[in-house]
Design an enzyme around this catalytic site. Structure first.
Site, PDB file in Angstrom:
ATOM      1  N   GLY A 198       4.672  20.870 -15.136  1.00  0.00           N
ATOM      2  CA  GLY A 198       4.578  21.439 -13.790  1.00  0.00           C
ATOM      3  C   GLY A 198       3.163  21.600 -13.263  1.00  0.00           C
ATOM      4  O   GLY A 198       2.886  21.316 -12.102  1.00  0.00           O
ATOM      5  N   CYS A 321      -8.560  18.569 -22.718  1.00  0.00           N
ATOM      6  CA  CYS A 321      -8.141  18.716 -24.120  1.00  0.00           C
ATOM      7  C   CYS A 321      -9.145  18.118 -25.079  1.00  0.00           C
ATOM      8  O   CYS A 321      -9.208  18.496 -26.234  1.00  0.00           O
ATOM      9  CB  CYS A 321      -6.798  18.046 -24.352  1.00  0.00           C
ATOM     10  SG  CYS A 321      -5.566  18.627 -23.226  1.00  0.00           S
TER      11      CYS A 321
END
Ligand code: PMP
Length: 378
Positions: A198, A321
């Site tokens: 999302g 990340c």
């Protein structure tokens, strides 16, 4: 502040936030409860899943499992399929292009005895289809392939990948479509399972979906109360799950419009950069326009990110990340980009909120940063 780090996360739509609050206030019940209020919650959950299927014209071909994000969706799909098939197929095929939420899962499966094969990558960042073909056999349980890359933006030829994979009846194709939704049309035809997150398309953090063609092909890796068809136990997070529909509707209905807008911005930046000696475009032709990776060989990516940050421009080196890792980025290495250019690379990533004014400001600030680092450029 100009935000050009939309591949890391996006600002939630107001509609998503409003729905989250409303459902929390008025329908905070557990869809598994047997009473009338629980039933009402369950009905809304099912209605939401039906709406999502309708949005993607999926009819009855997929079931929808709500998760806490794409890391969880990828884990559930990859481990779930691998465990289910382990007695008759134990090869998993992937590539270094994948996000850590795929690569680290596959690495952990390797430690458990699965055989992992990595498909070669072309200079354009595409899977080498001939190599993929040569790796396929009846021992392949799973091929996992991203739709759009999170660092360079290249789009994988999923139809061709699926044609190769599906010649082998035991082989399952998992698609990480996190960076594709809202940017390019999603290819559900190719996928047996498909992950979304999302917060990459103006939804919420901790909001994920896993589309599953055949639930029987997944061995559950999260055990508990049996929610979400037994594939993802845990009390259903109704306010989060319901509000993703608001973000999905905008993303799907406005994909073409956004594509055109961001293509124009992307091109504008590339044209502008041509005037700056030593600046290289890393993203290949045909990449999704929301991601533009560039390199300034001789300068360190972190130095550039800091310099832009001081000028109130938020962008990143590789991905959120992996930007804290010291090693050279594997995706850029696989695309044979020279070492200095990799070290000096930054990712500009745009989204639905990016405006023409943002691009003008970026260009102005770029001049300042360039002046600061031009001595170092090679
Ligand atoms: N896959 C890709 C391609 C991504 O870009 C990301 C987010 N960086 C993920 C998976 C993980 O998504 P989440 O943050 O929802 O766990």
């Amino acid at each position: 502040m100009i935000y050009l780090d939309n591949a890391a996360t996006t600002k939630p739509h107001q509609d998503v936030l409003d729905t989250f609050i409303t459902v929390n206030e008025s329908l905070y019940f557990n869809p598994n409860s047997p009473h009338k209020a629980g039933l009402q919650a369950e009905q809304l959950l099912q209605k939401t899943k039906a709406q999502i299927k309708e949005l993607f014209h999926l009819k009855n071909s997929f079931d929808i499992v709500f998760t806490s994000g794409a890391t969880e969706s990828n884990n559930i799909a990859i481990k779930g399929i691998a465990y289910k098939k382990k007695d008759f197929a134990n090869v998993i095929i992937t590539s270094v292009l994948e996000h850590p939420s795929v690569l680290e899962v596959v690495r952990s499966l390797e430690n458990e005895g699965f055989n992992i094969e990595y498909v070669n990558v072309t200079k354009e960042g595409q899977l080498d289809l001939e190599h993929l073909n040569s790796l396929m056999s009846d021992d392949v349980a799973l091929v996992t392939c991203m739709h759009v890359n999170n660092i360079m933006g290249q789009v994988q030829p999923l139809e061709e990948v699926a044609q190769i994979v599906h010649q082998y009846p035991k082989a399952h194709l998992h698609v990480d479509a996190v960076q594709a939704i809202g940017k390019v049309p999603l290819n559900f035809e190719a996928a047996d399972t498909l992950s979304l997150s999302g917060h990459k398309f103006h939804g919420l953090k901790g909001q994920g979906v896993l589309f599953v063609r055949n639930l029987h092909q997944l061995e559950p890796i999260i055990h508990g109360g049996g929610q979400e068809y037994g594939v993802r136990s845990g009390t259903v997070n109704l306010p989060v799950d319901i509000s993703i529909v608001k973000a999905l509707k905008v993303a799907v209905n406005e994909t073409n419009e956004l594509y055109n807008k961001l293509s124009a911005f992307n091109l504008e930046i590339i044209q502008f950069l041509k005037g700056y000696h030593g600046v290289q475009v890393n993203s290949p032709l045909g990449a999704s326009p929301h991601i533009l990776n560039i390199g300034l060989p001789g300068v360190k990516g972190e130095v550039l990110v800091n310099a832009f940050s001081k000028n109130d421009i938020m962008l990143s080196t590789t991905s959120a990340c992996s930007s804290k890792k010291a090693s050279l980025n594997e995706v850029l290495l696989a695309m044979k980009i020279p070492k200095k250019q990799i070290e000096g690379s930054i990712r500009i990533s745009m989204g639905a909120n990016t405006t023409s004014d943002d691009i003008q400001t970026f260009k102005e600030k770029f001049k300042n940063v360039y002046e600061e680092v031009r001595e170092l450029l090679r």
